[in-house]
Design a protein around this motif. Structure first.
Motif, PDB file in Angstrom:
ATOM      1  N   PRO C  45       0.821  -1.213   0.000  1.00 31.02           N
ATOM      2  CA  PRO C  45       0.000   0.000   0.000  1.00 31.02           C
ATOM      3  C   PRO C  45       0.859   1.270   0.000  1.00 31.02           C
ATOM      4  N   ASP C  46       2.105   1.139   0.442  1.00 29.13           N
ATOM      5  CA  ASP C  46       2.979   2.317   0.472  1.00 29.13           C
ATOM      6  C   ASP C  46       3.282   2.814  -0.929  1.00 29.13           C
ATOM      7  N   ALA C  47       3.345   1.892  -1.883  1.00 26.30           N
ATOM      8  CA  ALA C  47       3.713   2.270  -3.243  1.00 26.30           C
ATOM      9  C   ALA C  47       2.501   2.661  -4.076  1.00 26.30           C
ATOM     10  N   ALA C  48       1.367   2.949  -3.401  1.00 29.44           N
ATOM     11  CA  ALA C  48       0.112   3.234  -4.104  1.00 29.44           C
ATOM     12  C   ALA C  48       0.226   4.340  -5.158  1.00 29.44           C
ATOM     13  N   PRO C  49       0.833   5.493  -4.877  1.00 32.28           N
ATOM     14  CA  PRO C  49       0.881   6.544  -5.913  1.00 32.28           C
ATOM     15  C   PRO C  49       1.611   6.092  -7.173  1.00 32.28           C
ATOM     16  N   THR C  50       2.754   5.449  -6.980  1.00 33.51           N
ATOM     17  CA  THR C  50       3.533   5.002  -8.141  1.00 33.51           C
ATOM     18  C   THR C  50       2.765   3.966  -8.939  1.00 33.51           C
ATOM     19  N   ILE C  51       2.170   3.011  -8.242  1.00 28.22           N
ATOM     20  CA  ILE C  51       1.454   1.941  -8.936  1.00 28.22           C
ATOM     21  C   ILE C  51       0.269   2.521  -9.704  1.00 28.22           C
ATOM     22  N   THR C  52      -0.466   3.411  -9.043  1.00 31.23           N
ATOM     23  CA  THR C  52      -1.641   3.993  -9.689  1.00 31.23           C
ATOM     24  C   THR C  52      -1.254   4.770 -10.942  1.00 31.23           C
ATOM     25  N   ARG C  53      -0.212   5.564 -10.834  1.00 29.19           N
ATOM     26  CA  ARG C  53       0.213   6.377 -11.972  1.00 29.19           C
ATOM     27  C   ARG C  53       0.656   5.485 -13.140  1.00 29.19           C
ATOM     28  N   THR C  54       1.477   4.505 -12.798  1.00 24.60           N
ATOM     29  CA  THR C  54       1.958   3.603 -13.837  1.00 24.60           C
ATOM     30  C   THR C  54       0.801   2.834 -14.461  1.00 24.60           C
ATOM     31  N   LEU C  55      -0.180   2.453 -13.606  1.00 23.78           N
ATOM     32  CA  LEU C  55      -1.345   1.735 -14.120  1.00 23.78           C
ATOM     33  C   LEU C  55      -2.104   2.585 -15.142  1.00 23.78           C
ATOM     34  N   PHE C  56      -2.303   3.861 -14.794  1.00 22.57           N
ATOM     35  CA  PHE C  56      -3.039   4.730 -15.708  1.00 22.57           C
ATOM     36  C   PHE C  56      -2.298   4.896 -17.033  1.00 22.57           C
ATOM     37  N   VAL C  57      -1.013   5.103 -16.939  1.00 23.89           N
ATOM     38  CA  VAL C  57      -0.222   5.271 -18.168  1.00 23.89           C
ATOM     39  C   VAL C  57      -0.302   3.999 -19.010  1.00 23.89           C
ATOM     40  N   GLY C  58      -0.167   2.857 -18.322  1.00 26.60           N
ATOM     41  CA  GLY C  58      -0.221   1.586 -19.041  1.00 26.60           C
ATOM     42  C   GLY C  58      -1.587   1.346 -19.668  1.00 26.60           C
ATOM     43  N   LEU C  59      -2.636   1.666 -18.897  1.00 18.94           N
ATOM     44  CA  LEU C  59      -3.988   1.504 -19.431  1.00 18.94           C
ATOM     45  C   LEU C  59      -4.177   2.393 -20.663  1.00 18.94           C
ATOM     46  N   ALA C  60      -3.647   3.609 -20.600  1.00 12.11           N
ATOM     47  CA  ALA C  60      -3.766   4.527 -21.730  1.00 12.11           C
ATOM     48  C   ALA C  60      -3.088   3.928 -22.963  1.00 12.11           C
ATOM     49  N   MET C  61      -1.900   3.313 -22.722  1.00 11.75           N
ATOM     50  CA  MET C  61      -1.175   2.696 -23.842  1.00 11.75           C
ATOM     51  C   MET C  61      -1.985   1.541 -24.444  1.00 11.75           C
ATOM     52  N   ILE C  62      -2.541   0.691 -23.544  1.00 10.50           N
ATOM     53  CA  ILE C  62      -3.320  -0.456 -24.031  1.00 10.50           C
ATOM     54  C   ILE C  62      -4.564   0.039 -24.762  1.00 10.50           C
ATOM     55  N   GLU C  63      -5.133   1.065 -24.200  1.00  9.54           N
ATOM     56  CA  GLU C  63      -6.367   1.598 -24.752  1.00  9.54           C
ATOM     57  C   GLU C  63      -6.157   2.162 -26.159  1.00  9.54           C
ATOM     58  N   SER C  64      -4.912   2.545 -26.437  1.00  6.69           N
ATOM     59  CA  SER C  64      -4.623   3.123 -27.758  1.00  6.69           C
ATOM     60  C   SER C  64      -5.085   2.189 -28.876  1.00  6.69           C
ATOM     61  N   THR C  65      -4.879   0.890 -28.668  1.00  2.00           N
ATOM     62  CA  THR C  65      -5.297  -0.072 -29.711  1.00  2.00           C
ATOM     63  C   THR C  65      -6.800  -0.016 -29.934  1.00  2.00           C
ATOM     64  N   ALA C  66      -7.543   0.040 -28.841  1.00  2.00           N
ATOM     65  CA  ALA C  66      -9.000   0.154 -28.970  1.00  2.00           C
ATOM     66  C   ALA C  66      -9.373   1.459 -29.636  1.00  2.00           C
ATOM     67  N   ILE C  67      -8.577   2.506 -29.327  1.00  2.00           N
ATOM     68  CA  ILE C  67      -8.857   3.817 -29.914  1.00  2.00           C
ATOM     69  C   ILE C  67      -8.641   3.783 -31.438  1.00  2.00           C
ATOM     70  N   TYR C  68      -7.604   3.040 -31.839  1.00  2.00           N
ATOM     71  CA  TYR C  68      -7.377   2.934 -33.283  1.00  2.00           C
ATOM     72  C   TYR C  68      -8.581   2.276 -33.957  1.00  2.00           C
ATOM     73  N   CYS C  69      -9.098   1.219 -33.300  1.00  2.00           N
ATOM     74  CA  CYS C  69     -10.288   0.569 -33.837  1.00  2.00           C
ATOM     75  C   CYS C  69     -11.459   1.536 -33.914  1.00  2.00           C
ATOM     76  N   PHE C  70     -11.614   2.308 -32.866  1.00  2.00           N
ATOM     77  CA  PHE C  70     -12.681   3.291 -32.791  1.00  2.00           C
ATOM     78  C   PHE C  70     -12.539   4.312 -33.922  1.00  2.00           C
ATOM     79  N   VAL C  71     -11.297   4.758 -34.146  1.00  2.00           N
ATOM     80  CA  VAL C  71     -11.034   5.742 -35.189  1.00  2.00           C
ATOM     81  C   VAL C  71     -11.379   5.165 -36.567  1.00  2.00           C
ATOM     82  N   VAL C  72     -10.964   3.908 -36.753  1.00  2.00           N
ATOM     83  CA  VAL C  72     -11.249   3.268 -38.039  1.00  2.00           C
ATOM     84  C   VAL C  72     -12.750   3.191 -38.267  1.00  2.00           C
ATOM     85  N   SER C  73     -13.485   2.785 -37.225  1.00  2.00           N
ATOM     86  CA  SER C  73     -14.940   2.675 -37.381  1.00  2.00           C
ATOM     87  C   SER C  73     -15.566   4.046 -37.617  1.00  2.00           C
TER      88      SER C  73
END
Lengths: 228, 270, 93
Positions: C45-73
């Protein structure tokens, strides 16, 4: 029914036109500036005299500074102007969706693209400011020279993803709201509005954090070099 | 078309303007205020630190002073108690000596008084006893006793004490014979004969009577006398008795050591 | 059914299929990422800020693929180049 507020045109003279997005943005700018001006007009120095609005602003600014510093930027004050404004603008634009007629400017791809372009321009600027032109350009050859095209493509694609992510989320939010208002006009739109508020805040945070990470990545190489 | 390029440009411009505005109106004042407050707080903290240090120093000084004061007080108290102790000792000793003196004086006075009283009592008793004795003897003295006395006197004469003989022989003047009673003719004769026999010649006798002698007889020449009287006898006894009494008083005087008390007092003190 | 209608039907169906299929991969990836992040948060729990931030950045990166699909559609529906081409061709005729 229109996809974005770009299509609401108030006044047009050839290429120059005044659409809903620009007007809403001006409104937002006015609100932010006047609010900041009013609160910071008489800042209290003594602890006992700090107003709640002043403490709100102080909390926001301190939090932004802290987040920027945590990503790894050494001088948060330098980047606070750009990144803080980015966050405040997107967050305000998204939060105001609780007002019925309001259409967020972030729901228009033009606005989000403008913001992503601002990041796209700001990253090299900050990079060059931190480690010089050659130093910054070297970051594109980072693992090997072969990676140069991929680095450039990633630079473009991430800007594009940045803009489309924010646009997609906000547009879908308002779109779902509009459709739900037609199908079930009671209760459900409120739930979706709440979800939209959450999504809007999260998107503002993600946009700012991603911009911070990109800037940090561009400015960080210098630190590694000096460390070595 | 989703992207309107004029709107993109306009929004970019708007964003830059917003950055400038917020920098001017939000970040600068807030950061300045924060910095100012931080400075003020740190200054206050350092001031408080300085004050704390000063207070600490003062506290230490105070503690030291207090300690010194305590030490001084203890020393003073010790000295005072020692002084008091010695003073007490001195006073006790003085009082003891005084008491001893007083007691010895009183004892002396008492002894003197006793002596005086004893002496006077003895004298009185003596006097009374002898007076009574004299009275009794005077009252009881009769011819028989006289006779007996004379007989004893005669016997004494006859015992031919060389002293008496020389006295009797060398006397030229008539002898003076004093008696308590008037001697009878026979008795006078007998005495005359006896003297003559001793002295070897006739010696004239002058006879006088004197009641003071208490049934006694006294033969006196010039400066010399042969006496046989109860008064003399009683005088001898009286003298002896006096001597005896004197000795008795001397022995009876209490002899106590004056050091005994002071010893005991010293034990009490310690 | 003329060409125009066929293009319209193909575009709409493709857009739907694109966004439907394109969401599956990022959804699975984001689910894995979030579950791992949650267990990490529970462990540290001590590393919560770092984990949360990294999670958001990572989710944004993963989401990019879905966004490309969205853009294509999106492009397929609103800015279909073939649609414009056929319209221009038909007008030219």
């Amino acid at each position: 029914m229109h996809l974005s507020s770009d299509e609401v045109i108030f006044w047009q003279a050839g290429f120059i036109k005044l659409n809903g997005t620009i007007v809403t943005t001006w409104l937002l700018m006015l609100i932010l500036t006047i609010g900041a001006k009013l609160i910071t007009r008489n800042l209290a120095q003594n602890n006992a005299e700090i107003s709640r609005w002043q403490s709100l602003l102080e909390v926001i600014v301190t939090l932004l500074k802290q987040q920027i510093a945590e990503v790894g930027l050494k001088q948060p004050q330098k980047y606070l102007g750009f990144l803080g404004t980015l966050f405040l603008f997107i967050a305000t634009a998204n939060l105001l969706t609780i007002f019925p007629i309001y259409e967020p400017p972030t729901g228009s791809l033009s606005t989000t693209l403008a913001l992503a372009l601002a990041v796209f321009i700001a990253v090299p600027l900050f990079g060059i400011q931190e480690q010089g032109l050659t130093g910054f350009l070297k970051t594109y050859l980072e693992p090997t020279a072969i990676m140069l095209p991929f680095n450039l493509i990633s630079e473009l694609s991430r800007t594009f993803a940045l803009s489309v992510r924010l646009f997609g989320n906000m547009m879908s939010g308002s779109m779902i709201l509009a459709i739900l208002l037609i199908i079930t006009p009671f209760v459900f739109p409120i739930v979706m509005t709440l979800l939209g508020l959450l999504t809007g805040m999260v998107q503002a945070y993600i946009f700012t954090i991603l911009a911070t990470v990109y800037i940090a990545a561009a400015a960080e190489i210098c630190d590694l070099k000096t460390d070595n | 078309m989703l992207i309107d390029w004029f709107t993109v440009a306009a929004q970019l411009l708007n964003f830059v303007i917003l950055i400038a505005l917020l920098k001017r109106f939000l970040y600068q004042p807030i950061l300045q205020a924060l910095d100012a407050r931080e400075h003020r707080i740190s200054a206050e903290l350092s001031e408080a630190d300085a004050k704390k240090q000063q207070a600490q120093a003062e506290y230490e000084q105070f503690c030291q002073k207090n300690q010194e004061f305590d030490l001084q007080r203890a020393e003073l108290f010790k000295t005072a108690s020692e002084e008091a102790k010695t003073e007490r000792q001195r006073l006790l000793t003085e009082a003891r000596i005084e008491a001893d003196n007083l007691r010895s004086q009183r004892q002396q006075a008492l002894a003197q008084e006793v002596e005086v009283l004893m002496t006077s009592l003895t004298r009185q008793i003596q006097t009374e006893v002898f007076a009574i004795t004299r009275q009794v003897l005077t009252d009881l003295a009769d011819v028989n006793l006289e006779n007996q006395m004379i007989a004893v006197f005669m016997e004494k004469l006859r015992s031919s004490d060389p002293e008496i003989v020389s006295v009797l022989k060398n006397t030229a003047t008539p002898l003076l014979l004093r008696t308590a009673f008037t001697l009878s003719e026979a008795q006078q004769l007998e005495i005359q004969q006896t003297i003559a026999k001793i002295a070897g010649s006739e010696i004239e006798l002058q006879l006088t009577t004197e009641a003071k002698l208490i049934s006694g007889i006294e033969l006196s020449s010039v400066g010399q006398k042969i006496v046989w009287t109860l008064a003399d006898y009683l005088g001898n006894v009286e003298n002896n008795l006096k001597n005896l009494l004197q000795q008795h008083i001397d022995v009876d005087k209490p002899e106590k050591h004056p050091t005994e008390f002071s010893k005991r007092a010293a034990e009490d003190v310690s | 059914m003329d060409n125009l209608t066929m293009i319209a039907v193909a575009s709409i169906i493709t857009a739907g299929v694109t966004i439907a299929v394109g969401c599956i991969g990022p959804a699975l990836g984001e689910g894995r990422a979030v579950s791992t992040a949650l267990s990490s948060l529970a462990q540290q729990p001590d590393a919560a800020p770092t984990i949360t931030r990294t999670l958001f950045v990572g989710l944004a990166m993963i989401e990019s693929t879905a966004i490309y699909c969205f853009v294509v559609s999106m492009i397929l529906i609103f800015a279909n180049p073939f649609w414009n081409y056929i319209i221009a061709h038909a007008a030219g005729k």
